[in-house]
Scaffold this motif. Structure first.
Motif, PDB file in Angstrom:
ATOM      1  N   MET A  89      18.917 -13.399 -22.348  1.00 22.43           N
ATOM      2  CA  MET A  89      18.124 -13.854 -21.221  1.00 22.43           C
ATOM      3  C   MET A  89      17.004 -12.861 -20.930  1.00 22.43           C
ATOM      4  N   GLY A  90      17.372 -11.670 -20.547  1.00 19.14           N
ATOM      5  CA  GLY A  90      16.402 -10.626 -20.324  1.00 19.14           C
ATOM      6  C   GLY A  90      15.718 -10.693 -18.972  1.00 19.14           C
ATOM      7  N   THR A 144      22.328  -8.328 -11.940  1.00 22.06           N
ATOM      8  CA  THR A 144      23.621  -8.461 -11.273  1.00 22.06           C
ATOM      9  C   THR A 144      24.407  -9.634 -11.855  1.00 22.06           C
ATOM     10  N   MET A 145      23.721 -10.752 -12.086  1.00 24.60           N
ATOM     11  CA  MET A 145      24.398 -11.930 -12.642  1.00 24.60           C
ATOM     12  C   MET A 145      24.849 -11.674 -14.078  1.00 24.60           C
ATOM     13  N   GLU A 146      23.980 -11.060 -14.878  1.00 27.54           N
ATOM     14  CA  GLU A 146      24.301 -10.817 -16.288  1.00 27.54           C
ATOM     15  C   GLU A 146      25.453  -9.835 -16.469  1.00 27.54           C
ATOM     16  N   SER A 147      25.580  -8.894 -15.563  1.00 29.69           N
ATOM     17  CA  SER A 147      26.637  -7.895 -15.703  1.00 29.69           C
ATOM     18  C   SER A 147      27.958  -8.391 -15.112  1.00 29.69           C
ATOM     19  N   ALA A 148      28.001  -9.677 -14.809  1.00 30.61           N
ATOM     20  CA  ALA A 148      29.216 -10.319 -14.295  1.00 30.61           C
ATOM     21  C   ALA A 148      29.760  -9.609 -13.063  1.00 30.61           C
ATOM     22  N   GLN A 149      28.846  -9.237 -12.190  1.00 30.17           N
ATOM     23  CA  GLN A 149      29.247  -8.623 -10.927  1.00 30.17           C
ATOM     24  C   GLN A 149      29.978  -9.679 -10.097  1.00 30.17           C
ATOM     25  N   ASP A 150      30.710  -9.240  -9.113  1.00 34.50           N
ATOM     26  CA  ASP A 150      31.407 -10.202  -8.271  1.00 34.50           C
ATOM     27  C   ASP A 150      30.418 -10.975  -7.401  1.00 34.50           C
ATOM     28  N   ASN A 151      30.892 -12.084  -6.852  1.00 33.36           N
ATOM     29  CA  ASN A 151      30.025 -12.955  -6.054  1.00 33.36           C
ATOM     30  C   ASN A 151      29.432 -12.233  -4.850  1.00 33.36           C
ATOM     31  N   GLN A 152      30.159 -11.276  -4.292  1.00 36.73           N
ATOM     32  CA  GLN A 152      29.651 -10.550  -3.128  1.00 36.73           C
ATOM     33  C   GLN A 152      28.387  -9.763  -3.492  1.00 36.73           C
ATOM     34  N   ARG A 153      28.393  -9.128  -4.651  1.00 46.00           N
ATOM     35  CA  ARG A 153      27.196  -8.376  -5.081  1.00 46.00           C
ATOM     36  C   ARG A 153      26.048  -9.322  -5.429  1.00 46.00           C
ATOM     37  N   MET A 154      26.381 -10.438  -6.067  1.00 44.80           N
ATOM     38  CA  MET A 154      25.330 -11.409  -6.380  1.00 44.80           C
ATOM     39  C   MET A 154      24.757 -11.982  -5.085  1.00 44.80           C
ATOM     40  N   SER A 155      25.614 -12.214  -4.108  1.00 45.92           N
ATOM     41  CA  SER A 155      25.172 -12.740  -2.821  1.00 45.92           C
ATOM     42  C   SER A 155      24.229 -11.754  -2.134  1.00 45.92           C
ATOM     43  N   LYS A 156      24.535 -10.460  -2.215  1.00 47.22           N
ATOM     44  CA  LYS A 156      23.652  -9.442  -1.622  1.00 47.22           C
ATOM     45  C   LYS A 156      22.304  -9.436  -2.324  1.00 47.22           C
ATOM     46  N   ALA A 157      22.315  -9.478  -3.654  1.00 46.34           N
ATOM     47  CA  ALA A 157      21.058  -9.513  -4.411  1.00 46.34           C
ATOM     48  C   ALA A 157      20.264 -10.767  -4.052  1.00 46.34           C
ATOM     49  N   MET A 158      20.968 -11.878  -3.862  1.00 47.71           N
ATOM     50  CA  MET A 158      20.318 -13.125  -3.466  1.00 47.71           C
ATOM     51  C   MET A 158      19.739 -12.994  -2.054  1.00 47.71           C
ATOM     52  N   ASN A 176      25.677 -20.977 -13.334  1.00 44.76           N
ATOM     53  CA  ASN A 176      25.225 -20.941 -14.715  1.00 44.76           C
ATOM     54  C   ASN A 176      24.141 -19.868 -14.788  1.00 44.76           C
ATOM     55  N   VAL A 177      24.538 -18.675 -15.176  1.00 43.97           N
ATOM     56  CA  VAL A 177      23.639 -17.517 -15.130  1.00 43.97           C
ATOM     57  C   VAL A 177      22.367 -17.738 -15.953  1.00 43.97           C
ATOM     58  N   PRO A 178      22.454 -18.160 -17.217  1.00 44.43           N
ATOM     59  CA  PRO A 178      21.209 -18.362 -17.977  1.00 44.43           C
ATOM     60  C   PRO A 178      20.278 -19.383 -17.316  1.00 44.43           C
ATOM     61  N   ALA A 179      20.837 -20.453 -16.774  1.00 43.61           N
ATOM     62  CA  ALA A 179      20.013 -21.491 -16.151  1.00 43.61           C
ATOM     63  C   ALA A 179      19.323 -20.963 -14.896  1.00 43.61           C
ATOM     64  N   VAL A 180      20.053 -20.219 -14.073  1.00 43.87           N
ATOM     65  CA  VAL A 180      19.464 -19.667 -12.847  1.00 43.87           C
ATOM     66  C   VAL A 180      18.395 -18.638 -13.192  1.00 43.87           C
ATOM     67  N   ALA A 181      18.694 -17.759 -14.152  1.00 45.31           N
ATOM     68  CA  ALA A 181      17.711 -16.739 -14.552  1.00 45.31           C
ATOM     69  C   ALA A 181      16.443 -17.395 -15.090  1.00 45.31           C
TER      70      ALA A 181
END
Length: 142
Positions: free
Chosen positions: A1-2, A34-48, A102-107
């Motif tokens: 993805m990159g 954050t999504m690519e490194s399979a972080q937990d939803n809480q970390r992805m939510s913070k990044a979001m 779907n990480v690739p789709a969102v990225a």
């Protein structure tokens, strides 16, 4: 993805817009990382949250400038902003509910949306802003 890379064709010539775009690009990349490194939803939510908050700020600045110059495409431009914010809020709600994304789709969506928005919509705004410079007092405030 990159990551999403800044390229010269994304320069609008408006320091206000370009500076915001650099920061948005960094926040998109932070979310992708954050999504690519399979972080937990809480970390992805913070990044979001960070991305949504800054997108709102940036969109607010652009929309204020559109109002100032009575920009002809203000409604369509504002609608594009609103649609993205709604999509981000929906994605965040899904994350907060423990859903999988779907990480690739969102990225790909985020990178494509930002590039497309800059090249097709923000470039037109920047061109209009060049013909309607901000008053001297407003430029010194930034």
């Amino acid at each position: 993805m990159g990551q999403f890379s800044w390229t010269e064709d994304l320069i609008t010539g408006s320091s206000l817009i370009d500076g915001d775009h650099h920061k948005l690009l960094g926040l998109v990349n932070a979310l992708i990382e954050t999504m690519e490194s399979a972080q937990d939803n809480q970390r992805m939510s913070k990044a979001m949250n960070d991305l949504i908050a800054y997108a709102r700020e940036h969109f607010g600045r652009e929309e204020a400038e559109m109002e100032r110059i009575q920009y002809v495409a203000v409604l369509a431009h504002r609608a594009a902003h609103s649609k993205l914010l709604a999509q981000l809020a929906e994605l965040k709600a899904m994350l907060d509910a423990g859903g999988k994304i779907n990480v690739p789709a969102v990225a790909d969506f985020l990178k494509e949306w930002l590039r497309d928005h800059i090249l097709k919509i923000d470039m037109k705004l920047a061109a209009s802003l060049k013909t309607h410079p901000a008053p001297e007092s407003a430029r010194q405030a930034h």
